[in-house]
Every structure is written in structure tokens, then in C-alpha cells.
Design a protein around this motif. Structure first.
Motif, PDB file in Angstrom:
ATOM      1  N   ARG A   1      -9.179   8.082  12.705  1.00 40.69           N
ATOM      2  CA  ARG A   1     -10.392   7.935  11.610  1.00 40.69           C
ATOM      3  C   ARG A   1      -9.787   8.459   9.724  1.00 40.69           C
ATOM      4  NH1 ARG A   1     -14.203  10.211   9.803  1.00 40.69           N
ATOM      5  NH2 ARG A   1     -13.616  12.140  10.929  1.00 40.69           N
ATOM      6  N   VAL A   2      -9.319  10.179  10.169  1.00 40.68           N
ATOM      7  CA  VAL A   2      -9.614   9.992   8.771  1.00 40.68           C
ATOM      8  C   VAL A   2      -7.871  10.140   8.161  1.00 40.68           C
ATOM      9  CG1 VAL A   2      -8.499  12.557   7.517  1.00 40.68           C
ATOM     10  CG2 VAL A   2     -10.178  12.547   9.602  1.00 40.68           C
ATOM     11  N   ASP A   3      -7.356   8.930   8.536  1.00 42.52           N
ATOM     12  CA  ASP A   3      -5.685   8.453   8.010  1.00 42.52           C
ATOM     13  C   ASP A   3      -5.934   7.369   7.008  1.00 42.52           C
ATOM     14  OD1 ASP A   3      -3.170   8.482   7.973  1.00 42.52           O
ATOM     15  OD2 ASP A   3      -3.211   6.480   8.915  1.00 42.52           O
ATOM     16  N   ALA A   4      -7.378   6.775   8.004  1.00 39.13           N
ATOM     17  CA  ALA A   4      -8.047   5.493   7.721  1.00 39.13           C
ATOM     18  C   ALA A   4      -9.168   5.166   6.314  1.00 39.13           C
ATOM     19  CB  ALA A   4      -8.607   4.763   8.563  1.00 39.13           C
ATOM     20  N   GLU A   5      -9.313   6.639   6.402  1.00 43.47           N
ATOM     21  CA  GLU A   5     -10.695   6.925   5.437  1.00 43.47           C
ATOM     22  C   GLU A   5      -9.790   7.266   4.453  1.00 43.47           C
ATOM     23  OE1 GLU A   5     -14.403   8.374   6.064  1.00 43.47           O
ATOM     24  OE2 GLU A   5     -14.159   8.304   8.453  1.00 43.47           O
ATOM     25  N   MET A   6      -8.634   8.530   3.978  1.00 41.10           N
ATOM     26  CA  MET A   6      -7.757   8.488   3.300  1.00 41.10           C
ATOM     27  C   MET A   6      -7.071   7.033   2.530  1.00 41.10           C
ATOM     28  SD  MET A   6      -8.324  11.799   1.994  1.00 41.10           S
ATOM     29  CE  MET A   6      -6.434  12.071   1.631  1.00 41.10           C
ATOM     30  N   ARG A   7      -6.450   5.774   2.974  1.00 42.54           N
ATOM     31  CA  ARG A   7      -6.159   5.551   3.147  1.00 42.54           C
ATOM     32  C   ARG A   7      -7.160   4.371   2.125  1.00 42.54           C
ATOM     33  NH1 ARG A   7      -1.232   6.611   3.454  1.00 42.54           N
ATOM     34  NH2 ARG A   7      -0.889   8.000   5.138  1.00 42.54           N
ATOM     35  N   SER A   8      -8.426   4.430   2.329  1.00 41.39           N
ATOM     36  CA  SER A   8      -9.195   3.549   2.039  1.00 41.39           C
ATOM     37  C   SER A   8      -9.661   3.964   0.594  1.00 41.39           C
ATOM     38  CB  SER A   8     -10.160   3.260   2.985  1.00 41.39           C
ATOM     39  OG  SER A   8     -11.297   4.119   3.153  1.00 41.39           O
ATOM     40  N   LEU A   9      -9.387   5.129  -0.072  1.00 42.08           N
ATOM     41  CA  LEU A   9     -10.353   5.583  -1.236  1.00 42.08           C
ATOM     42  C   LEU A   9      -9.989   4.427  -2.703  1.00 42.08           C
ATOM     43  CD1 LEU A   9      -8.929   9.253  -0.774  1.00 42.08           C
ATOM     44  CD2 LEU A   9     -11.404   8.658  -1.087  1.00 42.08           C
ATOM     45  N   ARG A  10     -10.763   4.466  -2.939  1.00 37.95           N
ATOM     46  CA  ARG A  10     -10.390   3.675  -4.226  1.00 37.95           C
ATOM     47  C   ARG A  10     -11.724   4.394  -5.622  1.00 37.95           C
ATOM     48  NH1 ARG A  10      -8.018   1.838  -1.244  1.00 37.95           N
ATOM     49  NH2 ARG A  10      -8.448  -0.472  -0.097  1.00 37.95           N
ATOM     50  N   PRO A  11     -10.708   3.943  -7.098  1.00 43.29           N
ATOM     51  CA  PRO A  11     -11.440   4.346  -7.566  1.00 43.29           C
ATOM     52  C   PRO A  11     -12.596   4.419  -8.856  1.00 43.29           C
ATOM     53  CG  PRO A  11      -9.769   3.010  -8.347  1.00 43.29           C
ATOM     54  CD  PRO A  11     -10.218   2.771  -7.004  1.00 43.29           C
ATOM     55  N   ARG A  12     -13.712   5.054  -9.104  1.00 45.82           N
ATOM     56  CA  ARG A  12     -14.607   5.355  -9.646  1.00 45.82           C
ATOM     57  C   ARG A  12     -14.922   5.047 -11.006  1.00 45.82           C
ATOM     58  NH1 ARG A  12     -18.360   7.607  -4.858  1.00 45.82           N
ATOM     59  NH2 ARG A  12     -16.683   7.113  -2.936  1.00 45.82           N
ATOM     60  N   VAL A  13     -13.808   5.322 -11.629  1.00 42.84           N
ATOM     61  CA  VAL A  13     -13.998   5.315 -13.254  1.00 42.84           C
ATOM     62  C   VAL A  13     -13.214   4.085 -13.268  1.00 42.84           C
ATOM     63  CG1 VAL A  13     -13.151   6.205 -15.640  1.00 42.84           C
ATOM     64  CG2 VAL A  13     -14.121   7.657 -13.708  1.00 42.84           C
ATOM     65  N   PRO A  14     -14.274   3.516 -13.921  1.00 44.00           N
ATOM     66  CA  PRO A  14     -13.208   1.875 -14.323  1.00 44.00           C
ATOM     67  C   PRO A  14     -11.917   2.796 -15.334  1.00 44.00           C
ATOM     68  CG  PRO A  14     -15.971   2.412 -16.073  1.00 44.00           C
ATOM     69  CD  PRO A  14     -14.796   3.282 -14.850  1.00 44.00           C
ATOM     70  N   GLY A  15     -10.915   1.549 -14.786  1.00 46.39           N
ATOM     71  CA  GLY A  15     -10.303   1.726 -15.361  1.00 46.39           C
ATOM     72  C   GLY A  15      -8.715   2.763 -14.863  1.00 46.39           C
ATOM     73  N   ALA A  16      -9.537   3.275 -13.994  1.00 48.27           N
ATOM     74  CA  ALA A  16      -8.398   4.672 -13.284  1.00 48.27           C
ATOM     75  C   ALA A  16      -7.827   3.599 -12.541  1.00 48.27           C
ATOM     76  CB  ALA A  16      -9.269   6.261 -12.625  1.00 48.27           C
TER      77      ALA A  16
END
Length: 364
Positions: free
Chosen positions: A245-260
């Protein structure tokens, strides 16, 4: 046993120093000749040498340890190898050179070593990068894997270990002058902060899952919008399901700052050593302890990992913490209780003999 341990501790062997590891391996090999009657088979993987003694053509019991330590060369000057007031001290004494000596003496006392494999690796402390496949191969099909890592408080055996995952999170933005054109930049430190806060929420205390942000770095100068940053994440889970579960959540991270942008590397390092992997062996060794007139043993669940995680991960019944009694692993007060060396070695020898005599599975 005390003299042998002092000899090994007196030969420093930090994980990153190949010359020191080679000198230590030579000394361990000499112990093998003295107590087992033959030198080790030297197995080299990516320039790192591991030592194996295999007796007979049908391996049934794997005895497992490592001789690398976390201590840098020169530690003996401030932490000498010596015995005072019944305590043996020195870098790597408790973790886990005394355990290696116990293994040699336990095996030497056996009426037959047919079916035993002794494997001593050189890179456990930094994660067993070159030895993992070897460990897993040796463990598959064995009745038991017996790990000579140091015992827990009060001499407890380690009957459960958490699984370990390690990640590195890379954040990319765009540099700009912080005074002249800050709006042209994409702030990697700000994105890094968003990701740190998001990852901190992945842990689940009720399931004993910890997700810990450790080292972090970002930016270049104090007047530049940072273009890059990164941080490291240490994950410990009691179950394989939580690890996934943790591995899946780590790999689903998406940027929050536009352009990052965000990139995650790393992953599962060691699977958990669950209680059902050690339960039958723990009952067996307690029965043997009673037969030898020794006090009953306790079991302990710990967050730290060992190569026993790998052996349990391939389905081999595994008992860990069979090494020295003492304390201070990785700490200035590292020490071994000398009076416990011989009783624990006798117990280990009797356990191995009992497993070799068993015609069925170790869990039967």
C-alpha cells in the motif's frame, strides 16, 4: 570464544572499505579452517566477497551472519577491543562478530554437519545489495534459517521484524533570481514541502506503519529560487500488504506547484519477517532450552531489519537474534555479555542438531 571474538573485533571491517573487509574475511576464513576443518568458498558479487561453507549435498539448515560493521576505520582507538567487568567491547562486537564466533563453535560441536550451510556476508549494514540474491538462493528449500544477529534486551530472540522500504524523492523546478525575477522561478523547495507533508500522512500508527522523512536538501544559494531538491523516506511495515500500500501511494505522488515535477526512486528493500515464520522454531528452541537446563527464552518484535527478512520472504522458517547477548548496537556502549557466549552457543548447536535429525519440515 572470548579470544576469538576479540581477534575479530580487533580487525575492523566497515562496510564501505573493501581492503578492511578483505582482511576481516581472511581472519574469518582462518577460523573456519580451525573449527570446521576447511576454508570457505569465496563468492564474489560486484567486487564484494562473501564466505560460504556448505556441508553435504542436500542443504537443510542455513546459518547466516555478516562481518561488516557501521564503524569507520580507527574506531578501535576510542572503542578498544577488550574485556572489563564481564563485558566485551569494541566496534562490531555485539553486531555481530560475537555471533559469528558462536556459529563456528556451535558447528564445531556437532557430531555431523551434513546438511548445514554457513553463509557470512560482507554488506548487510548498507542493505545487502550484492548478497541478497545469494541469501535467498541458499535459504530456498531449507528447513530453517538461523540468523546470528544479536539478541534483543534480556536475551530475547527476534521473532518478528518489520519490512523496510526506502525512497528518494526528487523535485524539479526552475531557477530564477530571488530579488530581480522571482516570478520566473518554479520553487523546488516549496514543492518539496508539499511532498513532505503529503508523505507524512501515509503512515498508519494503528497498523504500526511508520513513514519517516529523513535527510532533505534543496537549492543552491540564498538569493536563487531553487531549481532542485530531494529528500529520503524510511518506511517500516509489519505486513507485506501495508508495504505494498505504501509503495503504491509513494508512486502516485503528483506535483502541487504549477510547473514543478516529482520523481520517486527506490522501493521495497526487505519484506517483513512475520510471526508465523518463526513461531514453530521459537517453540522448538524453548523446548531444547528446557532440556539443557537453560531458562526459557522470550520473543520480541522489532522495527530493525536483517537478512532474516530475506530468508522469511522466500518462505523459509526463520529464527533471528540467536547471536550475542549484550547491547548498544551501533552505539558507543556496544558490548557483549561474556558469560552468555557459551550457553547460547550450546543452545544453537543443539537446535541445529535437532533440525538435522528431523525428517519432516521445521514447522511440523
Amino acid at each position: 570464544m572470548t579470544a576469538d571474538t576479540l581477534d575479530l573485533v580487533g580487525c575492523e571491517s566497515p562496510s564501505e572499505d573493501r581492503g578492511a573487509l578483505a582482511r576481516s574475511a581472511d581472519l574469518i576464513d582462518a577460523l573456519g579452517v580451525r573449527y570446521l576443518g576447511e576454508p570457505a568458498e569465496r563468492i564474489e558479487v560486484d567486487g564484494i566477497t562473501h564466505l560460504r561453507w556448505r556441508f553435504g549435498s542436500s542443504p537443510r539448515v542455513l546459518v547466516l551472519g555478516h562481518h561488516d560493521t557501521v564503524w569507520p576505520l580507527g574506531t578501535l582507538e576510542t572503542h578498544p577491543a577488550r574485556v572489563q567487568a564481564g563485558r566485551l567491547t569494541g566496534p562490531g562486537s555485539f553486531d555481530m562478530k560475537a555471533g559469528l564466533v558462536m556459529a563456528f563453535h556451535a558447528l564445531a560441536a556437532l557430531p555431523s554437519r551434513d546438511g548445514v550451510t554457513l553463509l557470512i556476508t560482507s554488506d548487510e549494514e548498507p542493505g545487502s545489495t550484492t548478497s541478497r540474491a545469494l541469501i535467498e538462493t541458499e535459504a530456498r528449500g531449507c528447513r530453517a534459517a538461523l540468523v546470528l544477529e544479536s539478541a534483543g534486551p534480556g536475551g530475547a530472540l527476534k521473532t518478528e521484524r518489520k519490512g523496510v522500504s526506502r525512497y528518494e524523492v526528487h523535485v524539479h523546478g526552475r531557477a530564477a533570481h530571488a530579488g530581480l525575477e522571482p516570478g520566473r522561478g518554479i520553487n523546488a523547495t516549496l514543492e518539496l514541502a508539499h511532498q513532505v507533508l503529503a508523505i507524512a500522512e501515509i503512515g498508519t500508527p494503528s497498523l504500526d506503519t511508520t513513514v519517516t522523512i529523513t535527510r532533505a536538501e534543496s537549492g543552491t544559494t540564498s538569493n536563487t529560487v531553487p531549481a532542485r531538491g530531494r529528500f529520503f523516506v524510511d518506511v517500516r511495515t509489519a505486513t507485506a500488504a501495508e508495504q505494498r500500500r505504501v509503495d503504491a501511494e509513494m508512486r502516485s505522488l503528483r506535483p502541487r506547484v504549477p510547473g514543478a515535477s516529482v520523481r520517486v526512486t527506490g522501493g521495497v528493500n526487505r519484506p517483513p519477517l512475520a510471526a508465523d515464520a518463526s513461531g514453530a522454531l521459537f517453540e522448538r528452541i524453548n523446548r531444547i532450552a528446557v532440556e539443557l537446563g537453560l531458562p526459557p527464552l522470550s520473543g520480541l518484535a522489532v522495527g530493525g531489519a536483517s537478512d532474516g527478512n530475506f530468508t522469511a520472504g522466500v518462505g523459509t522458517p526463520t529464527l533471528d537474534g540467536l547471536g550475542a547477548v549484550g547491547g548498544g548496537a551501533h552505539a558507543d556502549d556496544e558490548h557483549v555479555v561474556v558469560a552468555e557466549l557459551a550457553p547460547r552457543a550450546r543452545l544453537l548447536s543443539a537446535l541445529i542438531a535437532d533440525l538435522l535429525a528431523e525428517t519432516g519440515h521445521a514447522g511440523a
